[in-house]
Design an enzyme around this catalytic site. Structure first.
Site, PDB file in Angstrom:
ATOM      1  N   LYS A 173       0.940  -1.064  -0.012  1.00 56.18           N
ATOM      2  CA  LYS A 173      -0.123  -0.002  -0.080  1.00 56.18           C
ATOM      3  C   LYS A 173       0.950   1.391  -0.032  1.00 56.18           C
ATOM      4  O   LYS A 173       0.767   2.180   0.811  1.00 56.18           O
ATOM      5  CB  LYS A 173      -0.936   0.032   1.112  1.00 56.18           C
ATOM      6  CG  LYS A 173      -1.865  -1.120   1.424  1.00 56.18           C
ATOM      7  CD  LYS A 173      -2.742  -1.077   2.435  1.00 56.18           C
ATOM      8  CE  LYS A 173      -2.030  -1.322   3.790  1.00 56.18           C
ATOM      9  NZ  LYS A 173      -2.864  -1.675   4.815  1.00 56.18           N
ATOM     10  N   ASP A 178      -4.921  -4.700  11.200  1.00 60.14           N
ATOM     11  CA  ASP A 178      -6.270  -4.086  11.277  1.00 60.14           C
ATOM     12  C   ASP A 178      -7.430  -5.006  11.352  1.00 60.14           C
ATOM     13  O   ASP A 178      -8.549  -4.846  11.836  1.00 60.14           O
ATOM     14  CB  ASP A 178      -6.496  -3.002  10.316  1.00 60.14           C
ATOM     15  CG  ASP A 178      -6.092  -3.314   8.918  1.00 60.14           C
ATOM     16  OD1 ASP A 178      -5.741  -4.822   8.658  1.00 60.14           O
ATOM     17  OD2 ASP A 178      -6.106  -2.870   8.057  1.00 60.14           O
TER      18      ASP A 178
HETATM   19  C1  BGC Z   1      -2.043  -5.642   4.223  1.00 57.16           C
HETATM   20  C2  BGC Z   1      -2.881  -6.268   5.320  1.00 57.16           C
HETATM   21  C3  BGC Z   1      -3.977  -5.387   5.775  1.00 57.16           C
HETATM   22  C4  BGC Z   1      -4.680  -4.949   4.574  1.00 57.16           C
HETATM   23  C5  BGC Z   1      -5.902  -3.990   4.968  1.00 57.16           C
HETATM   24  C6  BGC Z   1      -2.821  -5.075   3.284  1.00 57.16           C
HETATM   25  O1  BGC Z   1      -2.166  -4.454   2.221  1.00 57.16           O
HETATM   26  O2  BGC Z   1      -0.930  -6.489   3.595  1.00 57.16           O
HETATM   27  O3  BGC Z   1      -1.989  -6.539   6.325  1.00 57.16           O
HETATM   28  O4  BGC Z   1      -4.824  -5.974   6.639  1.00 57.16           O
HETATM   29  O5  BGC Z   1      -3.790  -4.192   3.749  1.00 57.16           O
HETATM   30  O6  BGC Z   1      -5.568  -2.707   5.369  1.00 57.16           O
END
Ligand code: BGC
Length: 474
Positions: A174, A210
């Site tokens: 992300k 989360d």
């Molecule tokens: C992460 C997860 C997270 C999700 C939602 C993903 O990119 O790898 O750990 O729960 O995003 O935030």
């Protein structure tokens, strides 16, 4: 304006109909049949098994990470906690009170702390110094600097958790890409940064994804909440798995929450048949090509970009906007994901003019259809994944029918119609009845909840170790 009207008149109705047909043809690869979705759901089921396996998990695209959360709340938790929330839209610091008598989790205060772009892609030390400084400022303002409060750290990235307070970052996702953090224990990095600040202390730390926070915050209200799901900037889900299937952690009794990291589904090429040229392009131009393929087809960080690429291509092919691509539309990231829901809700002339485009009524209908199609595919893919999780819980327990609750959070879930997601899960997992609870601030309150449950269990388990297993709620 007048020029738009003049433009409108020049398009005869037949031509508009042909145009819409062309758009539909273009969107065909985004439409997935129920059979395909069923198949996707089965592929995820297989990948989940692979991720749980002692010998297969190293290579598994869906990581199925143990979280060391062994119980959901039982309502006796209490106390004051700090929470940090990193990995969603904003970084936040919170002071949370869990009130046993009122069965409530109160957010006493919270503060958003911006993370500048250069820190998101800078060094790990800079990132953690920034976090520790924000926490310090918050404690100062709240008059909490002299207290040593336990802290729940919602860190929403895939981590190999060794214990509730030892958590090694597998990889950034992300848009984050700080050097020197992958492969390191995030709790350690946080503690070192707090020490560098030098003017306050923190108590025990619990690491929380989360999804887990979301499940746990809903779990205080509804104790049958056993799935947590996020469809926001990224996407992911967790659920309560039988310990006997969690081969990587010792112990056979009870359950443990597993962070599936389903965003990584497809990283071994298993979704290649449903990836469109636009999905491939989004992946190629991302900062982490080749990873989190499923997430890139579903979540907020990428949906807008998929729509933008579709608009550019269809304009270049002279299907839209009289073949005129604006400078702005060519800029990556220019079409925000929130535009999709705004367009679905019908107000979007301004969005298009801000993008420097001139449109006909037919263009408007086309844009609407494009947004609908992309967001509906996202909902359907999520449904396929959720169906796999629900079915797994059901078969684990040998039930003919499973009733359970899903705690959900994330802007994409909250801003888009969820009827499609619900009805598709129902079709794909007909033997499961799922109730959805939208979590209010799961990442903040849930982190406090995990910390509270961990404390409850720790305080009892050191007194009566053999009875530990009886503490598992489900
Ligand atoms: C992460 C997860 C997270 C999700 C939602 C993903 O990119 O790898 O750990 O729960 O995003 O935030």
């Amino acid at each position: 304006g007048p020029c738009v009207k003049a433009h409108l008149k020049t398009i005869p109705p037949l031509c508009a109909r042909v145009l819409l047909l062309c758009v539909k043809r273009f969107l065909e690869p985004f439409r997935l049949s129920q059979k395909t979705l069923q198949d996707i759901s089965s592929r995820l089921t297989q990948d989940m098994i692979k991720g749980l396996g002692r010998h297969s998990h190293h290579k598994a695209p869906v990581k199925m990470l143990p979280t060391f959360v062994r119980a959901t709340p039982d309502g006796t938790e209490k106390g004051d906690f700090l929470a940090l929330d990193l990995g969603g839209t904003n970084f936040r610091v919170l002071h949370v009170r869990v009130n046993e008598d009122e069965k409530s989790v109160l957010k006493m205060d919270s503060e958003i702390c911006a993370i500048p772009q250069e820190i998101m892609t800078g060094t790990g030390e800079q990132l953690f110094d920034h976090i520790a400084a924000c926490l310090g400022t918050f404690l100062e303002k709240q008059g909490l600097k002299e207290q040593v409060l336990p802290l729940g750290f919602t860190f929403s990235f895939p981590c190999e958790q060794k214990e509730i307070d030892k958590s090694i970052l597998i990889r950034w996702t992300k848009g984050f890409n700080c050097s020197g953090v992958e492969g390191r224990d995030v709790v350690q990095l946080l503690k070192e940064a707090v020490r560098r600040q030098g003017d306050y202390e923190i108590g025990t730390v619990a690491m929380v994804n989360d999804t887990v926070g979301t499940m746990m915050s809903c779990g205080y209200r509804d104790q049958s909440c056993e799935i947590g799901m996020i469809i926001g900037t990224g996407t992911n889900a967790c659920y309560m798995e039988e310990m006997c299937n969690v081969k990587r952690v010792e112990g056979e009794g009870g359950r443990m929450c597993i962070n599936t990291e389903w965003g990584g589904f497809g990283d071994d090429g298993s979704l290649r048949d449903i990836q469109t040229q636009f999905d491939l392009e989004v992946d190629r131009s991302s900062i982490n090509p080749g990873v989190h393929i499923f997430e890139k087809m579903i979540s907020g960080m990428y949906l807008g970009e998929i729509v933008r690429l579709l608009l550019v291509k269809m304009t270049e092919d002279k299907i839209l906007f009289s073949g005129k691509v604006s400078e702005k539309l060519r800029t990556s990231g220019a079409f925000l994901t929130k535009f999709i829901s705004e367009i679905e809700h019908g107000s979007f002339q301004r969005i298009l003019s801000d993008l420097g485009l001139q449109w006909s009524t037919a263009d408007l209908r086309a844009v609407h259809l494009i947004c609908d199609t992309v967001s509906s595919r996202s909902a359907q893919l999520c449904a396929a994944a959720l169906a796999a999780v629900a079915n797994r819980i059901r078969t684990n327990r040998g039930l003919d029918h499973l009733d359970t609750t899903v705690g959900v959070d994330g802007t994409v879930f909250k801003k888009h119609p969820t009827a499609e997601l619900r009805s598709m899960v129902h079709k794909l997992a007909p033997k499961c009845t799922l109730k959805f609870i939208v979590s209010e601030d799961g990442s903040g309150k849930g982190a406090a909840m995990v910390t509270a449950v961990a404390q409850r269990i720790a305080s009892v388990s050191c007194l009566i170790k053999p009875h530990y297993a009886t503490l598992f709620k489900h």
